[in-house]
Design a protein around this motif. Structure first.
Motif, PDB file in Angstrom:
ATOM      1  N   LEU A 186       0.838  -1.202   0.000  1.00 58.66           N
ATOM      2  CA  LEU A 186       0.000   0.000   0.000  1.00 58.66           C
ATOM      3  C   LEU A 186       0.872   1.250   0.000  1.00 58.66           C
ATOM      4  O   LEU A 186       0.591   2.217  -0.717  1.00 58.66           O
ATOM      5  N   ASN A 187       1.938   1.213   0.810  1.00 59.16           N
ATOM      6  CA  ASN A 187       2.862   2.353   0.841  1.00 59.16           C
ATOM      7  C   ASN A 187       3.554   2.532  -0.506  1.00 59.16           C
ATOM      8  O   ASN A 187       3.826   3.651  -0.933  1.00 59.16           O
ATOM      9  N   ARG A 188       3.835   1.384  -1.185  1.00 61.09           N
ATOM     10  CA  ARG A 188       4.478   1.477  -2.482  1.00 61.09           C
ATOM     11  C   ARG A 188       3.557   2.142  -3.488  1.00 61.09           C
ATOM     12  O   ARG A 188       4.001   2.920  -4.325  1.00 61.09           O
ATOM     13  N   ARG A 189       2.251   1.830  -3.406  1.00 63.46           N
ATOM     14  CA  ARG A 189       1.298   2.486  -4.317  1.00 63.46           C
ATOM     15  C   ARG A 189       1.297   3.995  -4.084  1.00 63.46           C
ATOM     16  O   ARG A 189       1.198   4.778  -5.027  1.00 63.46           O
ATOM     17  N   GLU A 190       1.412   4.380  -2.810  1.00 67.21           N
ATOM     18  CA  GLU A 190       1.466   5.806  -2.505  1.00 67.21           C
ATOM     19  C   GLU A 190       2.743   6.423  -3.081  1.00 67.21           C
ATOM     20  O   GLU A 190       2.740   7.528  -3.608  1.00 67.21           O
ATOM     21  N   ARG A 191       3.868   5.660  -2.982  1.00 70.84           N
ATOM     22  CA  ARG A 191       5.125   6.162  -3.546  1.00 70.84           C
ATOM     23  C   ARG A 191       5.036   6.276  -5.059  1.00 70.84           C
ATOM     24  O   ARG A 191       5.572   7.207  -5.662  1.00 70.84           O
ATOM     25  N   GLU A 192       4.354   5.296  -5.669  1.00 67.24           N
ATOM     26  CA  GLU A 192       4.223   5.313  -7.121  1.00 67.24           C
ATOM     27  C   GLU A 192       3.375   6.484  -7.594  1.00 67.24           C
ATOM     28  O   GLU A 192       3.505   6.931  -8.732  1.00 67.24           O
ATOM     29  N   ALA A 193       2.493   6.969  -6.699  1.00 66.64           N
ATOM     30  CA  ALA A 193       1.682   8.129  -7.059  1.00 66.64           C
ATOM     31  C   ALA A 193       2.533   9.393  -7.122  1.00 66.64           C
ATOM     32  O   ALA A 193       2.173  10.371  -7.761  1.00 66.64           O
ATOM     33  N   VAL A 194       3.689   9.352  -6.429  1.00 63.90           N
ATOM     34  CA  VAL A 194       4.640  10.458  -6.512  1.00 63.90           C
ATOM     35  C   VAL A 194       5.544  10.189  -7.712  1.00 63.90           C
ATOM     36  O   VAL A 194       6.167   9.140  -7.800  1.00 63.90           O
ATOM     37  N   PRO A 195       5.620  11.097  -8.645  1.00 61.95           N
ATOM     38  CA  PRO A 195       6.280  10.802  -9.925  1.00 61.95           C
ATOM     39  C   PRO A 195       7.792  10.878  -9.911  1.00 61.95           C
ATOM     40  O   PRO A 195       8.408  10.851 -10.954  1.00 61.95           O
ATOM     41  N   TYR A 196       8.413  10.967  -8.741  1.00 58.20           N
ATOM     42  CA  TYR A 196       9.854  11.154  -8.711  1.00 58.20           C
ATOM     43  C   TYR A 196      10.580   9.819  -8.899  1.00 58.20           C
ATOM     44  O   TYR A 196      10.216   8.809  -8.291  1.00 58.20           O
ATOM     45  N   PRO A 197      11.629   9.803  -9.702  1.00 62.20           N
ATOM     46  CA  PRO A 197      12.437   8.589  -9.853  1.00 62.20           C
ATOM     47  C   PRO A 197      13.135   8.246  -8.537  1.00 62.20           C
ATOM     48  O   PRO A 197      13.363   9.109  -7.692  1.00 62.20           O
ATOM     49  N   THR A 198      13.477   6.962  -8.360  1.00 60.03           N
ATOM     50  CA  THR A 198      14.163   6.533  -7.139  1.00 60.03           C
ATOM     51  C   THR A 198      15.572   6.045  -7.474  1.00 60.03           C
ATOM     52  O   THR A 198      15.803   5.397  -8.492  1.00 60.03           O
ATOM     53  N   ILE A 199      16.503   6.380  -6.584  1.00 57.71           N
ATOM     54  CA  ILE A 199      17.896   5.945  -6.695  1.00 57.71           C
ATOM     55  C   ILE A 199      18.217   5.172  -5.425  1.00 57.71           C
ATOM     56  O   ILE A 199      18.074   5.690  -4.318  1.00 57.71           O
ATOM     57  N   SER A 200      18.641   3.914  -5.562  1.00 56.46           N
ATOM     58  CA  SER A 200      19.000   3.091  -4.402  1.00 56.46           C
ATOM     59  C   SER A 200      20.512   2.977  -4.278  1.00 56.46           C
ATOM     60  O   SER A 200      21.204   2.643  -5.253  1.00 56.46           O
ATOM     61  N   LEU A 201      21.018   3.293  -3.091  1.00 55.91           N
ATOM     62  CA  LEU A 201      22.434   3.111  -2.797  1.00 55.91           C
ATOM     63  C   LEU A 201      22.637   1.691  -2.273  1.00 55.91           C
ATOM     64  O   LEU A 201      22.019   1.295  -1.289  1.00 55.91           O
ATOM     65  N   VAL A 202      23.487   0.931  -2.941  1.00 56.05           N
ATOM     66  CA  VAL A 202      23.806  -0.414  -2.481  1.00 56.05           C
ATOM     67  C   VAL A 202      25.318  -0.545  -2.397  1.00 56.05           C
ATOM     68  O   VAL A 202      26.059   0.270  -2.962  1.00 56.05           O
ATOM     69  N   GLY A 203      25.769  -1.566  -1.689  1.00 56.24           N
ATOM     70  CA  GLY A 203      27.208  -1.775  -1.599  1.00 56.24           C
ATOM     71  C   GLY A 203      27.562  -2.668  -0.435  1.00 56.24           C
ATOM     72  O   GLY A 203      26.706  -3.053   0.365  1.00 56.24           O
ATOM     73  N   TYR A 204      28.833  -2.988  -0.355  1.00 57.72           N
ATOM     74  CA  TYR A 204      29.353  -3.797   0.741  1.00 57.72           C
ATOM     75  C   TYR A 204      29.215  -2.996   2.034  1.00 57.72           C
ATOM     76  O   TYR A 204      29.291  -1.760   2.034  1.00 57.72           O
ATOM     77  N   THR A 205      28.980  -3.684   3.124  1.00 51.19           N
ATOM     78  CA  THR A 205      28.819  -2.977   4.395  1.00 51.19           C
ATOM     79  C   THR A 205      30.070  -2.159   4.712  1.00 51.19           C
ATOM     80  O   THR A 205      31.194  -2.578   4.441  1.00 51.19           O
ATOM     81  N   ASN A 206      29.859  -0.982   5.244  1.00 51.64           N
ATOM     82  CA  ASN A 206      30.921  -0.042   5.618  1.00 51.64           C
ATOM     83  C   ASN A 206      31.622   0.571   4.414  1.00 51.64           C
ATOM     84  O   ASN A 206      32.744   1.073   4.530  1.00 51.64           O
ATOM     85  N   ALA A 207      30.947   0.554   3.247  1.00 54.43           N
ATOM     86  CA  ALA A 207      31.527   1.199   2.064  1.00 54.43           C
ATOM     87  C   ALA A 207      31.309   2.704   2.079  1.00 54.43           C
ATOM     88  O   ALA A 207      31.927   3.426   1.300  1.00 54.43           O
ATOM     89  N   GLY A 208      30.410   3.185   2.957  1.00 54.71           N
ATOM     90  CA  GLY A 208      30.174   4.625   3.057  1.00 54.71           C
ATOM     91  C   GLY A 208      28.874   5.083   2.429  1.00 54.71           C
ATOM     92  O   GLY A 208      28.721   6.264   2.085  1.00 54.71           O
TER      93      GLY A 208
END
Length: 418
Positions: A186-208
């Motif tokens: 349900l929260n995702r549907r609310e997020r999808e209603a907001v038209p902003y693109p999403t950027i996810s930061l991923v990486g090895y732990t403690n990479a900063g």
């Protein structure tokens, strides 16, 4: 007066057929142990032609380890690689002390760090799934434990349980997590209603990752020089130089030999990675084995089904001596000093520029709602009034184009490419 809980004393054990990266692996295991409030007193390495199915290490090494445990009065022996239930049982009988492996240590750290309801449920489910096949004939060992690493969370509740009760609890946890997932959808549907693109930061732990997020958004995310400093995802708005708005998401860090049970349990939380418009892989450029850590992240992204998403590699900690240079298609930054962050923001802009459309929209004078919606959800670059209505020129993403189409399903509107 508050009593301090004594830190456990441990010896670390690496045993395998290729010892090329044994030193780095033991160093990381020591950091994990410290994160779990364990003092590492000694470490043992053994390179084998064939791993013993009974004890993983050779008979002579078992005798040597037994003497070390007694001489140094150690509380726990931690193996770097997964132990089978039989290996763990045989080792505990021979060493007469608690024996755990890296997987159980990581599960224990997650149990310590989980803060949200969903995170705690996910960790508990992963712990029970890990413990279930190891409960057989383990009652003597479990009844001897009085807290400490490897026994936090659900481990303590299993002393009087049998396999049927454990399976029953696993099912109840899955049902509760299903409720959490419904709320998340349900929260995702609310997020999808907001038209902003999403950027996810991923990486090895403690990479900063968290440090970089704080640098870009002033998010105030907890930062520490330790593994798994943060487990829960954080989302913040980020304004790019072009005026474009994106949502930046900081996720839990990955680690070598991450228990499959944790990856499976945290898939709901990590869905923000699989659905991100852009994945930013943050690499610790000053890390001793950064190439090996890149391979670990790539493997976990593939397991999550996110390996085909648009990607940008960012080499963090470029200000430190000995930092690896960023490859041609990657960016070098320093979350600590801010060096390279302007170029990073420009790269974000460039990543989303091709997906926007420049449209001319004519709106009747009386429709202030659509005009306000455009100012909130699109990049309006021009607005004029004439006898036919309001003329707006704006940049829109495919998502906002679809939303606008649904919003103005009536006569009197004119939408075309500008």
């Amino acid at each position: 007066m508050e009593q301090r809980v004594a830190r456990e004393r441990a010896v670390l054990v690496w045993a395998g057929q290729d010892g090329t990266h044994a030193g780095e692996s033991l160093e990381e295991l020591a950091l994990l142990a410290d994160t779990a409030s364990i003092d590492v007193v000694a470490s043992v390495r053994q390179e084998l032609k064939r791993v013993s199915p009974a004890t993983r290490i050779g008979k002579g090494k078992v005798e040597e380890l037994t003497a070390t445990v007694k001489e140094l009065e150690l509380d726990v022996v931690i193996f770097d690689d997964p132990l089978s239930p039989a290996q763990r049982r045989n080792l505990e009988k021979a060493l007469d002390t608690k024996v755990i492996d890296r997987s159980q240590l990581i599960l224990d750290i997650f149990a310590l760090r989980a803060q949200t309801r969903a995170g705690k449920l996910q960790v508990e489910l992963a712990q029970l799934q890990y413990l279930l096949p190891r409960l057989t004939r383990a009652w003597t060992h479990l009844s001897r434990i009085r807290g400490g690493v490897g026994t936090r969370g659900p481990g303590e509740t299993q002393l009087e349980s049998d396999r049927r009760q454990v399976r029953s609890k696993i099912e109840r946890l899955r049902e509760r997590l299903a409720e959490v997932d419904r709320t998340r959808r349900l929260n995702r549907r609310e997020r999808e209603a907001v038209p902003y693109p999403t950027i996810s930061l991923v990486g090895y732990t403690n990479a900063g990752k968290s440090s970089l997020m704080n640098r870009l958004t002033e998010a105030g995310v907890y930062v520490a020089d330790q593994l798994f400093a943060t487990l829960d995802t954080t989302t913040r708005r980020l304004d790019l130089p072009s005026g474009r708005i994106v949502m930046l998401v900081d996720t839990v860090g990955f680690v070598s030999k991450l228990p499959h049970e944790l990856v499976e349990a945290f898939k709901g939380t990590l869905e923000q990675v699989t659905e991100a418009d852009l994945i930013v892989h943050v690499v610790d450029a000053a890390g001793a084995d950064h190439m090996g850590r890149i391979a670990v992240v790539e493997s976990i992204l593939a397991e999550l089904g996110a390996d085909a998403r648009p990607r940008l590699d960012v080499y963090n900690k470029s200000d430190l001596s000995g930092a690896a240079p960023a490859p041609p298609l990657a960016l070098a930054v320093s979350a600590r000093t801010g060096a390279g962050c302007e170029r990073l923001l420009e790269a974000f802009d460039n990543a989303f520029a091709p997906v926007e459309e420049k449209l001319l929209i004519r709106i009747p004078h009386h429709d202030g709602k659509t005009r306000a919606w455009l100012h909130q959800h699109a990049r309006v670059v021009e607005e004029t009034e004439d006898e036919n209505g309001t003329r707006i020129v704006a940049w829109l993403t495919p998502k906002t184009v679809g939303q606008l189409t649904r919003l103005i399903q009536a006569e009197g509107y004119d939408v075309r490419h500008a």
